[in-house]
Design an enzyme around this catalytic site. Structure first.
Site, mmCIF file in Angstrom:
data_model
loop_
_atom_site.group_PDB
_atom_site.id
_atom_site.type_symbol
_atom_site.label_atom_id
_atom_site.label_comp_id
_atom_site.label_asym_id
_atom_site.label_seq_id
_atom_site.Cartn_x
_atom_site.Cartn_y
_atom_site.Cartn_z
ATOM 1 N N GLY A 75 31.378 -56.788 50.282
ATOM 2 C CA GLY A 75 31.510 -55.764 51.630
ATOM 3 C C GLY A 75 32.999 -55.431 51.721
ATOM 4 O O GLY A 75 33.263 -54.663 52.613
ATOM 5 N N ALA A 101 34.976 -56.868 44.092
ATOM 6 C CA ALA A 101 34.835 -56.054 42.616
ATOM 7 C C ALA A 101 34.774 -54.286 43.072
ATOM 8 O O ALA A 101 35.579 -53.661 42.471
ATOM 9 C CB ALA A 101 33.481 -56.285 41.982
ATOM 10 N N LYS A 128 28.701 -68.941 39.499
ATOM 11 C CA LYS A 128 28.728 -68.362 40.837
ATOM 12 C C LYS A 128 27.023 -68.162 41.061
ATOM 13 O O LYS A 128 26.663 -67.372 40.416
ATOM 14 C CB LYS A 128 29.379 -67.087 41.016
ATOM 15 C CG LYS A 128 29.173 -66.266 42.318
ATOM 16 C CD LYS A 128 29.571 -64.990 42.515
ATOM 17 C CE LYS A 128 28.930 -64.033 43.584
ATOM 18 N NZ LYS A 128 29.352 -62.716 43.821
ATOM 19 N N GLY A 150 28.613 -54.064 48.110
ATOM 20 C CA GLY A 150 28.767 -52.592 47.428
ATOM 21 C C GLY A 150 28.974 -51.759 48.870
ATOM 22 O O GLY A 150 29.340 -50.451 48.643
#
Length: 259
Positions: free
Chosen positions: A183, A204, A95, A156
């Site tokens: 987001g 995450a 990634k 975040g």
């Protein structure tokens, strides 16, 4: 099924390991999510618990690791990190995440594009984190990205999908999987991403930093599936005026009554 390059996954949810409070909490969340692919930031290398690294944990759970170039500020740094991951983990999947600054954590599209082009030419399977700009997404696909990963909102923040129009436009034009990344705050955000046409969702913080990661991971798994099914079912068109679901024919009237 979610197919990226030549690999097919049954889950459309990709998890991240960042922000997890412990290996135990992370393990419970990963299992609850049903994910088969999970990102790991190579610069942290995730640490250990009792001799078990996060890579050991993922191997034990039969979850494929997706090395992440998080924290890189230039294409050169991202390429170097990807090569290190290839040597350390034996994978060509990466990634690519190149941020513009540490305050917004927004992607530097120019550097991301350069890194994607270089790594794709080396045979890497590149999943490229990018902005919600349809032109940038197309450029990354043209550069060889196996999947484009537009943000829903800054990393975040948990603000959800701030620009659904652009995200839907990216999905309609892409010939590679579109995975919304960053987001996501709660299950409804994940469902909306899938309803807009995304192939999958990567998250995450929404799970790892919530009060009950295992419960939220379960919610996210169901939300992604619900959004995917809703998209395939074909929603009714939006209308300006009301439209009755039942006709007015055959309604009882006073003329029908015996007085």
């Amino acid at each position: 099924m979610l197919t990226i390059a030549d690999t097919t996954f049954s889950s459309h949810l990709i998890m991240g390991t960042g922000g997890a409070t412990s290996h135990e909490a992370l393990e419970r969340a990963l299992v609850a999510s049903g994910t088969e692919l999970t990102t790991v930031a190579m610069r942290r290398h995730a640490g250990t618990r009792g001799g078990e690294s996060i890579f050991d944990l993922l191997r034990r759970l039969d979850i494929a690791p997706l090395p992440n170039t998080a924290g890189c500020r230039t294409a050169r740094e991202a390429v170097l990190t990807a090569r290190m991951a290839r040597e350390a983990l034996g994978t060509t999947w990466v990634k690519v995440e190149v941020i513009a600054d540490e305050h917004t954590l927004l992607p530097d599209v120019v550097e991301t594009l350069d890194a994607t082009e270089l790594l794709a030419a080396e045979g890497f399977t590149v999943l490229a984190y990018t902005s919600d700009d349809p032109v940038a997404a197309q450029r990354l696909e043209d550069a060889g990205a196996a999947a484009v990963m537009p943000l829903g909102a800054p990393i975040g923040t948990g603000l959800g999908i701030l620009n659904p129009h652009n995200l839907e436009l990216i999905c309609s034009r892409a010939s590679v999987p579109v995975l919304v990344d960053a987001g996501i705050g709660t299950a409804s955000d994940a469902a909306l991403a899938m309803e807009l046409g995304c192939s999958g969702v990567l998250l995450a913080s929404a799970v790892n930093r919530c009060q009950n990661p295992e419960a939220m991971a379960t919610a996210m798994r169901h939300a992604v599936e619900a959004g995917r099914l809703a998209r395939s079912a074909g929603r009714i068109p939006e209308r300006e005026h009301a439209q009755a679901s039942s006709t007015f024919e055959g309604l009882a009237s006073w003329a029908d009554q015996v007085l």
